[in-house]
Enzyme design. Structure first.
Site, PDB file in Angstrom:
ATOM      1  N   LYS B  90      68.899 -19.032  15.691  1.00 10.75           N
ATOM      2  CA  LYS B  90      69.089 -20.474  15.880  1.00 10.75           C
ATOM      3  C   LYS B  90      70.165 -20.806  16.923  1.00 10.75           C
ATOM      4  O   LYS B  90      70.104 -21.846  17.572  1.00 10.75           O
ATOM      5  CB  LYS B  90      69.446 -21.136  14.551  1.00 10.75           C
ATOM      6  CG  LYS B  90      68.383 -20.993  13.456  1.00 10.75           C
ATOM      7  CD  LYS B  90      67.239 -21.968  13.644  1.00 10.75           C
ATOM      8  CE  LYS B  90      66.214 -21.849  12.518  1.00 10.75           C
ATOM      9  NZ  LYS B  90      65.005 -22.655  12.758  1.00 10.75           N
ATOM     10  N   GLU B 112      69.041 -31.454  11.270  1.00  9.53           N
ATOM     11  CA  GLU B 112      68.467 -31.194   9.957  1.00  9.53           C
ATOM     12  C   GLU B 112      68.612 -29.707   9.700  1.00  9.53           C
ATOM     13  O   GLU B 112      68.742 -28.932  10.647  1.00  9.53           O
ATOM     14  CB  GLU B 112      66.986 -31.576   9.944  1.00  9.53           C
ATOM     15  CG  GLU B 112      66.040 -30.523  10.521  1.00  9.53           C
ATOM     16  CD  GLU B 112      66.208 -30.251  12.014  1.00  9.53           C
ATOM     17  OE1 GLU B 112      66.771 -31.122  12.692  1.00  9.53           O
ATOM     18  OE2 GLU B 112      65.797 -29.169  12.501  1.00  9.53           O
ATOM     19  N   SER B 369      64.599 -12.448  12.688  1.00  9.47           N
ATOM     20  CA  SER B 369      65.233 -13.690  13.136  1.00  9.47           C
ATOM     21  C   SER B 369      66.579 -13.983  12.498  1.00  9.47           C
ATOM     22  O   SER B 369      67.345 -14.789  13.024  1.00  9.47           O
ATOM     23  CB  SER B 369      64.279 -14.864  12.911  1.00  9.47           C
ATOM     24  OG  SER B 369      63.906 -14.931  11.548  1.00  9.47           O
TER      25      SER B 369
HETATM   26  C1  LIG Z   1      66.460 -16.618   9.915  1.00  3.08           C
HETATM   27  C2  LIG Z   1      65.458 -17.701  10.103  1.00  3.08           C
HETATM   28  N1  LIG Z   1      64.263 -17.414  10.609  1.00  3.08           N
HETATM   29  C3  LIG Z   1      63.317 -18.352  10.781  1.00  3.08           C
HETATM   30  C4  LIG Z   1      63.537 -19.662  10.416  1.00  3.08           C
HETATM   31  C5  LIG Z   1      62.422 -20.632  10.585  1.00  3.08           C
HETATM   32  O1  LIG Z   1      62.507 -21.377  11.748  1.00  3.08           O
HETATM   33  P1  LIG Z   1      61.524 -21.130  12.965  1.00  3.08           P
HETATM   34  O2  LIG Z   1      60.138 -21.065  12.427  1.00  3.08           O
HETATM   35  O3  LIG Z   1      61.759 -22.309  13.830  1.00  3.08           O
HETATM   36  O4  LIG Z   1      61.911 -19.875  13.632  1.00  3.08           O
HETATM   37  C6  LIG Z   1      64.785 -20.018   9.894  1.00  3.08           C
HETATM   38  C7  LIG Z   1      65.055 -21.410   9.508  1.00  3.08           C
HETATM   39  O5  LIG Z   1      65.951 -21.745   8.824  1.00  3.08           O
HETATM   40  C8  LIG Z   1      65.762 -19.010   9.730  1.00  3.08           C
HETATM   41  O6  LIG Z   1      66.958 -19.293   9.206  1.00  3.08           O
END
Ligand SMILES: Cc1ncc(COP(=O)(O)O)c(C=O)c1O
Lengths: 258, 384
Positions: B90, B112, B369
């Site tokens: 993020k 948000e 992620s």
């Molecule tokens: C570690 C992580 N991965 C993925 C997401 C999902 O978001 P996005 O689909 O935009 O990658 C989040 C959202 O809070 C997250 O904290």
């Protein structure tokens, strides 16, 4: 090319009357249609009926709560329009709802269902000018006038383009913010009215943050009329029923009639 | 050409657009213009790259899994976004947007958050640049992500509960948009995924493109070519868009993994909410349905419009996994590789694990992620 909704408002305005459009959430309580009738009897020039949506981003706490209650009670676009069809009123009706309900039904089908229910104008507050073309076409075919919002953030040239596309009336957004009652009228309410009156001769009504008869009178020094939502809906949420709505609309009417 | 600029109206095929209250249109237009100028401005890019490298810790490593690869019968690579400052991908987007906000003269960031990762990242960037920060978070999420709530407050953010509707991410977005409608003159809405009105889906993807670009060259070095399959979890879809964008013009298969209880692409039909047209879980009348997932970050009934487009044209495929599969995958990575993942990317691993027969012998790149610290208390409860 002026439609019946706009024609009605123009005729009344040109006769020297300040226009009053109360908003009522469709499906809110058993007797919400009686509240519509009470508003009409108390001097509304048109009524705006909300079809509740799960995610009303343009609405503050009062109309959010009203929408939640209506949805919990099982209101759907179909059920609300079925009840609208039964209404016996002598003034035109508008619907306010969010784009997805029209989109999901199919824009043409949704527009026809409004028309069949006796609704002659619609307001979709999450559909700005750039996205209005498909709805304009569908609504136009069904004989439903497309009201557009005009916000304080718009530069003048944008106000001109909005007024060129809007039908029924142009809805001046009275403040930076969502619907809800405010203790004082924002300066932006009169400002948007003045700016819109400079660029259009269609009826200019201001809504969002117009909560009291005194505020309505103040805006109407420049605007052709007002839309009153949260203050009216609060009457129903607080259990004052159709009589409460009728009394409040009457107070607005008397104040506007001076 | 896939994963390039959307149309001038912000469309990816039939999806996207700018369905916002009229009040916000000038702000969206100004943001689009500011982003275009900044993105082409060397000074801005240099400053952003500097922060990404020296503050956030980029480039993130590519880790080849040994034991887990063997167990699954494929060659598994992890793009380690969990090692970024604040613990997830993020931060890439937030640093880009915070610098833009500063450029536009905005003094306040509104965001948000679901799992709290985007909220923490936003609060971090606000602290770094001296901006005011307000984060909306669903009441349910405030409860299950208490650690991140505390972090945000520690970082100086004002965390406000979204108490309407399902009291999760969808409702936090509603509240953030309402705040922005009222404060648009001084506030920038720092949206946390590839969703919302144009230019957000495009802009946020560009800020995350760095994930895909790094991974592509890291793969080239390690493998001498591209991986067979790239897998990422999809809430709004930002980490997936970031890594997909590095491989969109290759033969690599792209797979997005949604939670079974929030499978917008899998179970949704086109709809319009939160500013764009995209696949959406909704009832027959168009009322948005509430998602239900073990992972607060994926607990969202919609998906970014570009993912709808990638699904519609068949460039990416989207799969859904259950909470139980996710719990297994969460433990699997911890036990075999010594990495505790966030519950969100555990979805991606859960699918790889399920599809191991299909993927047998392939090189599979998973976008890890985020790290799992935030989820440890919740998992403690579930596993005890
Ligand atoms: C570690 C992580 N991965 C993925 C997401 C999902 O978001 P996005 O689909 O935009 O990658 C989040 C959202 O809070 C997250 O904290």
């Amino acid at each position: 090319m002026t439609g019946p909704f706009e024609g009605h408002l123009r005729a009344r305005r040109d006769a020297g009357r300040k226009l009053l459009i109360p908003y009522i959430t469709g499906g809110l309580g058993e007797n919400w249609t009686e509240a519509v009738e009470a508003a009409v009897a108390a001097g509304a020039d048109a009524v705006e009926i909300g079809i509740p949506f799960s995610d009303p981003v343009m609405d503050g706490p009062t109309i959010q709560e009203a929408s939640d209650r209506a949805l919990t009670a099982g209101a759907t676009p179909v059920s609300v329009l079925d009840e609208v069809r039964q209404l016996q009123v002598e003034i035109p009706l508008a619907v306010m709802t969010y784009y997805n309900l029209a989109f999901k039904a199919g824009l043409h089908r949704f527009a026809s269902s409004l028309h069949d229910a006796g609704v002659s104008a619609a307001i979709l507050p999450d559909m700005p000018l750039e996205e209005c073309e498909p709805w304009a076409e569908a609504a136009g075919e069904a004989g439903v006038e497309m009201v557009l919002l005009a916000a304080p953030t718009a530069p003048d040239e944008r106000l001109v383009r909005i007024c060129e596309r809007a039908q029924g009336f142009v809805y001046g957004v009275g403040l930076l913010g969502v619907t809800g009652e405010r203790a004082a009228l924002a300066a932006s309410a009169s400002e948007i009215a003045v700016r819109l009156k400079q660029v259009t001769d269609m009826p200019v009504l201001v809504g969002v943050g117009v909560s009291t008869p005194e505020q309505a009178v103040e805006v109407c020094r420049h605007a052709d009329g007002v839309i009153v939502g949260s203050a009216i809906v609060r009457q129903l949420l607080d259990g004052h029923g159709p009589d409460g709505v009728g009394d409040l609309v009457r107070r607005f009417r008397e104040a506007l009639d001076g | 050409m896939v994963m390039q600029e959307p149309s001038p109206e912000g469309r990816f095929g039939e999806f996207g657009g700018r369905f916002v209250p009229e009040t916000l249109v000038p702000a969206c237009q100004a943001l689009e213009a500011a982003f275009r100028t900044a993105w082409a401005d060397d000074a801005y890019r240099k400053r952003l790259d500097g922060l990404l490298n020296d503050y956030a810790g980029r480039p993130s490593p590519l880790t080849e899994c040994g034991r887990l690869s063997e167990e699954l019968g494929l060659r598994l690579l992890l793009k380690r976004e969990d090692l970024n400052h604040t613990g997830s991908h993020k931060i890439n987007n937030v640093l880009g947007q915070a610098l833009l906000a500063e450029r536009m003269g905005k003094t306040r960031l509104v965001a948000e958050t679901g799992a709290g990762q985007h909220g923490v990242a936003t609060a971090t960037a606000a602290a770094l640049l001296g901006l005011e920060c307000v984060v909306y978070m669903g009441e349910v999420d405030i409860e299950r992500q208490a650690l991140n709530v505390f972090k945000m407050r520690l970082l100086g953010a004002d965390v406000r509960a979204a108490a309407s509707g399902s009291r999760t991410l969808k409702d936090a977005i509603n509240e953030a948009m309402r705040d922005w409608v009222a404060t648009v003159e001084t506030s920038h809405y720092c949206l946390g995924s590839v969703m919302g009105p144009h230019p957000y889906p495009w802009m946020v993807r560009e800020f995350h493109r760095v994930i895909g670009e790094e991974a592509r060259s890291q793969c080239l070095q390690l493998l001498g070519g591209d991986p067979d399959t790239v897998v990422a979890c999809v809430g709004g879809g930002s980490n997936a868009a970031g890594i997909f964008s590095g491989f969109a013009d290759t033969d690599t298969a792209l797979v997005g993994v949604e939670p079974a209880g929030g499978a917008a692409v899998g179970r949704g039909v086109p709809g319009v909410v939160h500013g764009s047209k995209s696949y959406l879980m909704q009832d027959e009348f168009g009322q948005v349905q509430e998602a239900e997932s073990i992972s607060a970050g994926l607990d969202y009934p919609g998906v970014g419009p570009e993912h709808s487009h990638l699904a519609a044209i068949g460039r990416a495929r989207y799969e859904a996994v259950t909470d139980d599969e996710v719990i297994q995958a969460f433990q699997l990575l911890a036990r075999t590789e010594g990495i505790i993942p966030a519950l969100e990317p555990a979805h991606a691993l859960a699918w790889i694990s399920r599809a191991r027969a299909e993927l047998s012998g392939q090189t599979v790149l998973l976008n890890l992620s985020g790290r799992g610290d935030k989820d440890v208390p919740q998992m403690m409860e579930i596993l005890s």
